[in-house]
Design a protein around this motif. Structure first.
Motif, mmCIF file in Angstrom:
data_model
loop_
_atom_site.group_PDB
_atom_site.id
_atom_site.type_symbol
_atom_site.label_atom_id
_atom_site.label_comp_id
_atom_site.label_asym_id
_atom_site.label_seq_id
_atom_site.Cartn_x
_atom_site.Cartn_y
_atom_site.Cartn_z
ATOM 1 N N VAL A 18 0.807 -1.214 0.000
ATOM 2 C CA VAL A 18 0.000 0.000 0.000
ATOM 3 C C VAL A 18 0.848 1.276 0.000
ATOM 4 O O VAL A 18 0.372 2.355 -0.378
ATOM 5 N N TRP A 19 2.123 1.171 0.375
ATOM 6 C CA TRP A 19 3.003 2.340 0.362
ATOM 7 C C TRP A 19 3.292 2.808 -1.063
ATOM 8 O O TRP A 19 3.787 3.928 -1.263
ATOM 9 N N GLY A 20 2.960 1.994 -2.053
ATOM 10 C CA GLY A 20 3.115 2.435 -3.429
ATOM 11 C C GLY A 20 2.241 3.625 -3.772
ATOM 12 O O GLY A 20 2.567 4.404 -4.682
ATOM 13 N N ASN A 21 1.139 3.803 -3.037
ATOM 14 C CA ASN A 21 0.268 4.953 -3.280
ATOM 15 C C ASN A 21 0.973 6.269 -2.978
ATOM 16 O O ASN A 21 0.639 7.305 -3.570
ATOM 17 N N ALA A 22 1.927 6.236 -2.064
ATOM 18 C CA ALA A 22 2.663 7.465 -1.750
ATOM 19 C C ALA A 22 3.509 7.897 -2.945
ATOM 20 O O ALA A 22 3.583 9.089 -3.269
ATOM 21 N N PHE A 23 4.146 6.940 -3.610
ATOM 22 C CA PHE A 23 4.966 7.270 -4.782
ATOM 23 C C PHE A 23 4.103 7.672 -5.971
ATOM 24 O O PHE A 23 4.531 8.472 -6.807
ATOM 25 N N ASN A 24 2.901 7.126 -6.050
ATOM 26 C CA ASN A 24 2.002 7.479 -7.150
ATOM 27 C C ASN A 24 1.223 8.761 -6.887
ATOM 28 O O ASN A 24 0.511 9.240 -7.784
ATOM 29 N N ARG A 25 1.321 9.286 -5.694
ATOM 30 C CA ARG A 25 0.546 10.484 -5.313
ATOM 31 C C ARG A 25 -0.947 10.266 -5.568
ATOM 32 O O ARG A 25 -1.642 11.065 -6.191
ATOM 33 N N GLU A 26 -1.465 9.165 -5.034
ATOM 34 C CA GLU A 26 -2.871 8.849 -5.219
ATOM 35 C C GLU A 26 -3.419 8.234 -3.927
ATOM 36 O O GLU A 26 -2.677 7.968 -2.981
ATOM 37 N N ALA A 27 -4.727 8.042 -3.913
ATOM 38 C CA ALA A 27 -5.408 7.433 -2.774
ATOM 39 C C ALA A 27 -5.142 8.199 -1.482
ATOM 40 O O ALA A 27 -4.919 7.605 -0.432
ATOM 41 N N PHE A 28 -5.181 9.531 -1.549
ATOM 42 C CA PHE A 28 -5.046 10.331 -0.340
ATOM 43 C C PHE A 28 -6.419 10.863 0.066
ATOM 44 O O PHE A 28 -7.413 10.720 -0.663
ATOM 45 N N GLY A 29 -6.475 11.479 1.251
ATOM 46 C CA GLY A 29 -7.747 11.932 1.776
ATOM 47 C C GLY A 29 -7.975 13.419 1.622
ATOM 48 O O GLY A 29 -7.240 14.120 0.919
ATOM 49 N N GLU A 30 -8.984 13.897 2.308
ATOM 50 C CA GLU A 30 -9.363 15.308 2.270
ATOM 51 C C GLU A 30 -8.364 16.139 3.064
ATOM 52 O O GLU A 30 -7.453 15.608 3.715
ATOM 53 N N TYR A 31 -8.543 17.424 3.003
ATOM 54 C CA TYR A 31 -7.657 18.349 3.728
ATOM 55 C C TYR A 31 -7.704 18.068 5.224
ATOM 56 O O TYR A 31 -8.752 17.768 5.792
ATOM 57 N N THR A 32 -6.545 18.186 5.868
ATOM 58 C CA THR A 32 -6.454 18.012 7.307
ATOM 59 C C THR A 32 -5.251 18.782 7.842
ATOM 60 O O THR A 32 -4.303 19.064 7.102
ATOM 61 N N ASP A 33 -5.317 19.085 9.122
ATOM 62 C CA ASP A 33 -4.182 19.689 9.822
ATOM 63 C C ASP A 33 -3.811 18.841 11.028
ATOM 64 O O ASP A 33 -3.341 19.346 12.048
ATOM 65 N N SER A 34 -4.030 17.532 10.908
ATOM 66 C CA SER A 34 -3.768 16.605 12.007
ATOM 67 C C SER A 34 -2.272 16.337 12.131
ATOM 68 O O SER A 34 -1.450 16.871 11.372
ATOM 69 N N LEU A 35 -1.931 15.495 13.086
ATOM 70 C CA LEU A 35 -0.527 15.213 13.359
ATOM 71 C C LEU A 35 0.193 14.647 12.135
ATOM 72 O O LEU A 35 1.340 15.010 11.858
ATOM 73 N N PHE A 36 -0.461 13.759 11.399
ATOM 74 C CA PHE A 36 0.179 13.105 10.248
ATOM 75 C C PHE A 36 -0.206 13.747 8.922
ATOM 76 O O PHE A 36 -0.162 13.087 7.878
ATOM 77 N N ALA A 37 -0.573 15.003 8.936
ATOM 78 C CA ALA A 37 -0.929 15.698 7.695
ATOM 79 C C ALA A 37 0.230 15.627 6.699
ATOM 80 O O ALA A 37 1.391 15.837 7.053
ATOM 81 N N MET A 38 -0.108 15.302 5.443
ATOM 82 C CA MET A 38 0.894 15.132 4.395
ATOM 83 C C MET A 38 0.742 16.237 3.359
ATOM 84 O O MET A 38 -0.373 16.534 2.904
ATOM 85 N N GLN A 39 1.859 16.831 2.960
ATOM 86 C CA GLN A 39 1.857 17.882 1.945
ATOM 87 C C GLN A 39 2.445 17.341 0.649
ATOM 88 O O GLN A 39 3.535 16.749 0.650
ATOM 89 N N ILE A 40 1.708 17.557 -0.469
ATOM 90 C CA ILE A 40 2.128 17.088 -1.788
ATOM 91 C C ILE A 40 2.063 18.271 -2.758
ATOM 92 O O ILE A 40 1.094 19.053 -2.721
ATOM 93 N N PRO A 41 3.057 18.443 -3.622
ATOM 94 C CA PRO A 41 2.988 19.521 -4.615
ATOM 95 C C PRO A 41 1.735 19.410 -5.464
ATOM 96 O O PRO A 41 1.368 18.318 -5.925
ATOM 97 N N LEU A 42 1.055 20.497 -5.670
ATOM 98 C CA LEU A 42 -0.204 20.500 -6.408
ATOM 99 C C LEU A 42 -0.023 19.981 -7.836
ATOM 100 O O LEU A 42 -0.884 19.265 -8.361
ATOM 101 N N GLU A 43 1.092 20.287 -8.460
ATOM 102 C CA GLU A 43 1.319 19.888 -9.848
ATOM 103 C C GLU A 43 1.566 18.393 -10.006
ATOM 104 O O GLU A 43 1.495 17.877 -11.133
ATOM 105 N N SER A 44 1.850 17.684 -8.898
ATOM 106 C CA SER A 44 2.184 16.258 -8.998
ATOM 107 C C SER A 44 0.979 15.345 -8.821
ATOM 108 O O SER A 44 1.124 14.125 -8.906
ATOM 109 N N VAL A 45 -0.195 15.903 -8.585
ATOM 110 C CA VAL A 45 -1.382 15.073 -8.379
ATOM 111 C C VAL A 45 -2.373 15.340 -9.504
ATOM 112 O O VAL A 45 -2.336 16.382 -10.169
ATOM 113 N N HIS A 46 -3.273 14.378 -9.713
ATOM 114 C CA HIS A 46 -4.291 14.518 -10.747
ATOM 115 C C HIS A 46 -5.314 15.561 -10.314
ATOM 116 O O HIS A 46 -5.766 15.562 -9.162
ATOM 117 N N SER A 47 -5.670 16.414 -11.229
ATOM 118 C CA SER A 47 -6.569 17.529 -10.889
ATOM 119 C C SER A 47 -7.931 17.048 -10.405
ATOM 120 O O SER A 47 -8.572 17.712 -9.579
#
Length: 366
Positions: free
Chosen positions: A146-175
């Motif tokens: 399942v860690w392959g989703n991190a490299f594909n920049r897919e299967a992420f959730g909605e906006y959050t500011d929780s402890l494990f919040a993840m930041q991804i460049p906007l240009e690297s994800v599907h619109s």
């Protein structure tokens, strides 16, 4: 393109997380490598379980191979069924091009289970027993794959500011996966926009690890074959419900906004969870009834001393019987004991001459 992934709230930053790399002109995806590594670890866990229970490893190798083929077919068909609009009108080569993405986990589970069931029927072995072991290996592979989703920049959730919040460049994800809430909460890092979302791959990996521990514990006291497999489906479905609720790029039932995976997860949790619990209770009661019947088969009679060996006489009774047998020669001639003393002496003198020499010695001794 910026290929970094950031976890600002825990001060973790990863640079250069490429989706793929090229070897001799052949593109290899990191996702595929992680899935392959997960499969190898899963197979190793299966073989360890097989050796522990002293089962036939060749049967499991055959089942894993057949289930893998069935899983790939099922994962692709599941994806095509609920995203047909994206493939409509395209050549058939696009339908089978799994290297371009498009595999669904539930399609893989159902396709693999069906192929494994057919395999077990042909080999005339218990599907439930083998599925219990294989599900442990499958769960191990999911923890890694399942860690392959991190490299594909897919299967992420909605906006959050929780402890494990993840930041991804906007240009690297599907619109199509970027929601209005994400755009309203863009984070600027060195003048570059980042979306800040739930790392669902991390949540799913942790959930699978916890579920694996629970299933290994339950496996020591399962009450029927197939119980671990049912509890795997129920447990994975429960965790997947929460993950799919947060996900923004799910597959939907055509014409609706209902997530297919969310619906399937809820059904698996309810159906498999209830089935496993009911069968567990019934199996326990059945085993308790069998034990009680075995105990009743050894219930002592009322005339015994209360032990399970009620039909066997006790020591005192046996001793009395032997005493009677030993006393019988002495009581076999009651006329000699009732005769008067004078008649007894006359009888002994009359018979003395007729008795052998050993008899006379006996009389003298008296």
């Amino acid at each position: 393109m910026n290929l970094s992934i950031r976890f600002p709230n825990i001060s973790a930053y990863f640079e250069g997380m490429n989706k793929s790399f090229t070897v001799f002109g052949f593109e290899i995806t990191v996702y595929g490598i992680l899935v392959a590594v997960g499969m190898l670890f899963g197979l190793a866990v299966i073989m360890l379980q097989v050796r522990k229970h002293k089962e036939n490893p060749n049967l499991y190798l055959g089942m894993v191979l057949i289930s893998l083929i069935g899983g790939l077919i099922g994962a692709r068909l599941y994806y095509l069924a609920f995203s047909w609009e994206s493939f409509s009108g395209k050549p058939w080569t696009e339908l089978i091009n799994i290297r371009g993405g498009g595999l669904a986990i539930y399609g893989g589970i159902f396709g693999g289970a069906l192929a494994g069931f057919i395999y077990c029927k042909i080999r005339k072995v218990s599907f439930g027993q083998m599925a219990d072991t294989v599900s442990i290996g499958l769960l191990t592979g999911q923890i890694i794959g399942v860690w392959g989703n991190a490299f594909n920049r897919e299967a992420f959730g909605e906006y959050t500011d929780s402890l494990f919040a993840m930041q991804i460049p906007l240009e690297s994800v599907h619109s199509s996966a970027v929601t209005k809430q994400m755009r309203d909460n863009l984070v600027m890092v060195l003048d570059e926009p980042f979306i800040q979302v739930h790392p669902l791959f991390l949540y799913e990996s942790i959930w699978c690890l916890l579920l694996l521990i629970v299933l290994l514990i339950l496996g020591r006291r399962k009450s029927f074959q197939g119980e671990i497999f049912l509890r795997y489906l129920a447990g994975y479905g429960l965790g997947k419900c929460g993950i799919e609720w947060l996900r923004t790029d799910s597959l939907y039932i055509p014409g609706t906004k209902i997530s297919v995976s969310l619906l399937v997860s809820a059904v698996l949790f309810l159906v498999c969870g209830v089935t496993a619990s009911v069968r567990h209770i019934l199996s326990r009661k059945r085993n308790a009834l069998r034990s009680r019947r075995r105990e009743e088969a050894y219930v002592p009679d009322e005339n015994t001393d209360g032990s399970r060996l009620g039909n066997v006489q006790n020591f005192e009774n046996v001793q009395d019987e032997f005493k009677e047998i030993l006393d019988r020669p002495e009581t076999s001639a009651p006329s000699e004991q009732t005769e008067p003393e004078d008649q007894k002496q006359e009888g002994s003198s009359e018979t003395a001459s007729a008795q052998p020499e050993t008899g006379s010695d006996h009389d003298k001794a008296e």
